[in-house]
Design a protein around this motif. Structure first.
Motif, PDB file in Angstrom:
ATOM      1  N   ASP A  10       0.391  -0.712   0.557  1.00 35.49           N
ATOM      2  CA  ASP A  10       0.296   0.063   0.078  1.00 35.49           C
ATOM      3  C   ASP A  10       0.814   1.176  -0.163  1.00 35.49           C
ATOM      4  OD1 ASP A  10      -1.616   2.067   1.014  1.00 35.49           O
ATOM      5  OD2 ASP A  10      -2.470   1.201   2.578  1.00 35.49           O
ATOM      6  N   THR A  13       1.685   3.863   2.977  1.00 33.47           N
ATOM      7  CA  THR A  13       2.352   3.418   4.083  1.00 33.47           C
ATOM      8  C   THR A  13       3.589   3.648   4.352  1.00 33.47           C
ATOM      9  OG1 THR A  13       2.203   0.675   3.391  1.00 33.47           O
ATOM     10  CG2 THR A  13       0.415   2.129   4.634  1.00 33.47           C
ATOM     11  N   VAL A  33      -5.444   4.992  -6.946  1.00 32.21           N
ATOM     12  CA  VAL A  33      -4.417   5.362  -5.449  1.00 32.21           C
ATOM     13  C   VAL A  33      -4.195   6.774  -4.746  1.00 32.21           C
ATOM     14  CG1 VAL A  33      -3.036   5.737  -7.852  1.00 32.21           C
ATOM     15  CG2 VAL A  33      -2.349   4.830  -5.261  1.00 32.21           C
ATOM     16  N   ALA A  36      -7.235   7.538  -2.981  1.00 30.86           N
ATOM     17  CA  ALA A  36      -6.494   6.830  -1.710  1.00 30.86           C
ATOM     18  C   ALA A  36      -5.305   7.809  -0.699  1.00 30.86           C
ATOM     19  CB  ALA A  36      -5.435   5.181  -1.379  1.00 30.86           C
ATOM     20  N   PHE A 154      -0.152  -2.567  -7.022  1.00 33.47           N
ATOM     21  CA  PHE A 154      -1.565  -3.074  -5.225  1.00 33.47           C
ATOM     22  C   PHE A 154      -1.618  -4.479  -5.951  1.00 33.47           C
ATOM     23  CE2 PHE A 154      -2.352  -1.451  -9.854  1.00 33.47           C
ATOM     24  CZ  PHE A 154      -3.276  -2.730 -10.403  1.00 33.47           C
TER      25      PHE A 154
END
Length: 169
Positions: A10, A13, A33, A36, A154
């Motif tokens: 991810d 992170t 993305v 996110a 991903f």
């Protein structure tokens, strides 16, 4: 010596100097993305993006990382795939070069990329991975200021496509 790492992760992170956002031209968030990253960074990212005046396809702009572990976000606007007849390959290659140029200009030593244009923009994944890997490798051969580049995949399909591109390079 610069390192290129391919991993399933991810991107929001990752503790790197900058993550790349596969953005749309408005830079104001979207799906995949892009959404996110905006959710993880918080509302201050959107506020800064609104001051940038958007971004053209094939180019990139930098902002702070806000609530992300990354210090910065480099927003790259990849091309929508129209069958390869509208300079899509050149525009995608330009995205990677622009992100790396911006990272080097800001003296960043680590950067993580998502699969630019491979989601809603429908760029064929194997070809996109070949372009991405080639552009990163070429840049690192000419400029050693960036010590680590991560391709944050991903899923396994994308990871395998990047590993294939790496083996051909």
């Amino acid at each position: 010596m610069s390192e290129i790492e391919i991993l399933q992760a991810d991107i929001t992170t990752l503790k790197v100097d900058a993550i790349v956002n596969a953005a749309n031209g408005s830079l104001c968030g979207g799906g995949g993305v892009d959404g996110a990253i905006h959710r993880a960074a918080g509302k201050d990212l959107l506020a800064e993006c609104r001051t940038l005046g958007g971004c053209d396809t094939g180019f990139a702009k930098i902002t702070g990382g806000y609530n992300l572990p990354a210090k910065f976000v480099i927003h790259a606007v990849g091309p929508v795939w129209y069958g390869g007849h509208k300079n899509e390959e050149q525009l995608l290659a330009s995205c990677y070069r622009e992100c790396l140029r911006i990272a080097a200009e800001h003296q960043l030593s680590s950067i993580a990329f998502p699969a630019i244009s491979c989601g809603a923009y429908r760029f064929p994944i194997p070809r996109a991975c070949e372009i991405a890997y080639r552009e990163v490798r070429t840049f690192l051969q000419q400029d050693s200021s960036i010590s680590k580049v991560i391709f944050a995949c991903f899923d396994a399909k994308l990871e395998n496509a990047l590993l294939q591109a790496q083996s051909k390079a």
